[in-house]
Motif scaffolding. Structure first.
Motif, short mmCIF file in Angstrom:
data_model
loop_
_atom_site.label_atom_id
_atom_site.label_comp_id
_atom_site.label_asym_id
_atom_site.label_seq_id
_atom_site.Cartn_x
_atom_site.Cartn_y
_atom_site.Cartn_z
N ALA A 68 51.31 36.46 22.96
CA ALA A 68 51.08 35.22 23.69
C ALA A 68 52.38 34.58 24.16
O ALA A 68 52.35 33.63 24.95
CB ALA A 68 50.30 34.24 22.81
N ILE A 110 46.16 38.64 24.43
CA ILE A 110 46.97 37.62 23.75
C ILE A 110 46.15 36.68 22.89
O ILE A 110 46.71 35.77 22.27
CB ILE A 110 47.78 36.79 24.77
CG1 ILE A 110 46.87 35.93 25.64
CG2 ILE A 110 48.66 37.69 25.62
CD1 ILE A 110 47.60 34.96 26.54
N THR A 111 44.84 36.89 22.84
CA THR A 111 43.98 36.01 22.04
C THR A 111 43.76 36.61 20.66
O THR A 111 43.28 37.75 20.53
CB THR A 111 42.63 35.78 22.75
OG1 THR A 111 42.89 35.25 24.05
CG2 THR A 111 41.78 34.79 21.98
N ARG A 169 41.95 29.89 24.45
CA ARG A 169 42.96 30.45 25.35
C ARG A 169 42.29 30.59 26.70
O ARG A 169 41.34 31.35 26.86
CB ARG A 169 43.46 31.80 24.82
CG ARG A 169 44.04 31.70 23.41
CD ARG A 169 45.28 30.80 23.38
NE ARG A 169 45.82 30.58 22.05
CZ ARG A 169 45.73 29.44 21.37
NH1 ARG A 169 45.09 28.40 21.92
NH2 ARG A 169 46.27 29.31 20.19
#
Length: 470
Positions: A268, A361-362, A447
């Motif tokens: 992230a 990225i979560t 996100r």
């Protein structure tokens, strides 16, 4: 712009000079050139370009008030300024750019890089400019100045001390890249990918290939084509390079690439990988979000090292880049609710890359939310490509799919048709309706990706969400 007399300006654009009181053909003009009267400064050259909504000739007085020394016009106007009358102001802008760049190149060591591709042009341009700025004066486009007006305006910013000119070439029809690149005869040409962006204008993917290959054909003899080894259509431009007498430098993720990336890790906060160029390997941590930007970074490194930059310098300078550009994978919001505003432009390829980044990225306990708008300029392919995006969002497990705008409704319908118990799709006609919904829906740990073409206007929705949850 370099200094030119009014007579030289008129000759460069094949125009007729009409002198104001106090001026002579030998009066020297050395200010910047622009088509926006609000951006003209003392000594500048205002190009009165007719437009779709208004006419630049109506703003000559305003340009003079800001300090314009000369106006390039298509017909004489009642203004107290020397004027150069031409048949076509946009063509004159291109002619002037050609003359100025050639003059600087002939007098010094200016090197010109051209960049094109269906996606990634602006990011690659910014990354390359950051690298080259450490070597000497570098001129690169502002935002996405890559069309028949923006590209020449960028070229006209070169001075006698400019060492590098980075030109971004966009196009929506065949022949446009050839015309723009032909103004500067690039030393290095970077082709990033051939995808579905602008496919409606080109008439299909094969026509897009031919349009993007125009940059390779425009390279000066002895130049270098920097090509994506992972894109079969870009790789097919190598024979064209050979025909033009230019060499090829390959970048990509595969072992055959001269500039490649290994051990890619996406988080992230950015992407880490090992970059190898000409047998040397170094770690690189790119703060720009998204695994797809690895290829843009490789392209920038390949071009920079072609121009003599060391790999170590290229890597260290890239690591200082925080974001590619406003509205391009731009992190907003807070640690609680993170917003990724990537709504400056969209194509099927960039939409897929952004959705994959959101999924990557979560982390555990966090929820994925995709706020999606229409992709423009797809012509007859629009319905199928919007369907594919809706399907991809479901297959990637995006938990909240928020589709905005009637032109994007097919994404919503496909997401509903293909969704499962852990996906929820909603549709709103306007960004205001979506904003009201998201304010009540978003929660800690979310996100959020906001992605659309520029015309959909969702970049402003992304800004509002970023401010609301900062």
């Amino acid at each position: 712009m370099i200094s030119l007399t009014i007579a030289q300006l008129a000759h460069a654009v094949s125009g007729e000079a009409i002198l104001a009181d106090g001026d002579t053909p030998d009066t020297v003009v050395s200010g910047a050139v622009d088509t926006d009267s609000r951006l003209i400064a003392a000594g500048g050259v205002f190009v009165a370009k007719p437009g779709e909504a208004t006419d630049g000739h109506l703003f000559v007085d305003a340009a003079v008030a800001h300090g314009a020394a000369v106006a390039i016009v298509e017909h004489r106007v009642a203004a107290r300024v020397s004027q150069i009358v031409v048949p076509d102001a946009v063509a004159a802008l291109a002619d002037l750019a050609r003359v100025v760049v050639k003059s600087v190149r002939d007098a010094g060591d200016l090197r010109v890089v051209g960049i094109t591709g269906s996606n990634g042009k602006t990011t690659t341009k910014n990354l390359l400019a950051r690298i080259l700025e450490g070597e000497g004066e570098t001129v690169a486009p502002k935002a996405s100045f890559n069309n028949e007006v923006g590209a020449p305006l960028t070229m006209l910013r070169v001075t006698d001390s400019t060492r590098f000119l980075v030109s971004e070439f966009g196009a929506s029809a065949p022949g446009e890249i050839a015309r723009l690149a032909g103004l500067v005869d690039p030393d290095v040409g970077v082709v990033l990918m051939v995808g579905m962006a602008h496919a409606g204008g080109f008439g299909g993917i094969e026509a897009t290939f031919h349009a993007k290959s125009e940059l390779v054909r425009a390279l000066r003899a002895g130049g270098v084509a920097v090509l994506n080894a992972d894109d079969a259509r870009v790789a097919a431009m190598a024979p064209i390079a050979a025909e033009q007498g230019v060499s090829v430098r390959w970048f990509g993720r595969g072992p055959e690439a001269e500039v490649r990336a290994d051990d890619v890790v996406v988080t992230a906060s950015g992407t880490s990988f090992t970059v190898t160029a000409d047998g040397q390997s170094l770690p690189l941590r790119l703060k720009v979000l998204g695994e797809h930007h690895v290829m843009n970074a490789l392209a920038a490194i390949a071009a920079a090292t072609t121009l003599g930059v060391t790999l170590a310098d290229a890597v260290s300078r890239l690591e200082t880049v925080e974001i590619a550009e406003r509205w391009r994978m731009q992190p907003l919001g807070s640690d609680s609710v993170r917003i990724i505003n990537d709504a400056y432009n969209a194509s099927p390829d960039s939409m897929a890359a952004a959705l994959r980044t959101l999924a990557q990225i979560t982390g555990p306990g966090e929820r994925t939310v995709a706020v999606l708008g229409a992709m423009s300029e797809l012509g007859e392919y629009a319905e199928d490509e919007h369907d594919r995006v809706g399907l991809l969002a479901v297959r990637l497990g995006i938990q909240r799919i928020v589709v905005v705008g009637d032109a994007a409704r097919r994404m919503y319908l496909e997401a509903v048709a293909q969704g499962s118990w852990d996906n929820e799709a909603v549709f709103f006609s306007t960004a205001d309706e979506a904003f009201d919904y998201l304010q009540g829906e978003l929660r800690e740990g979310d996100r959020v990706l906001v992605k659309s073409s520029n015309s959909a206007g969702l970049r402003f929705l992304g800004d509002r969400l970023g401010e609301s949850f900062s």
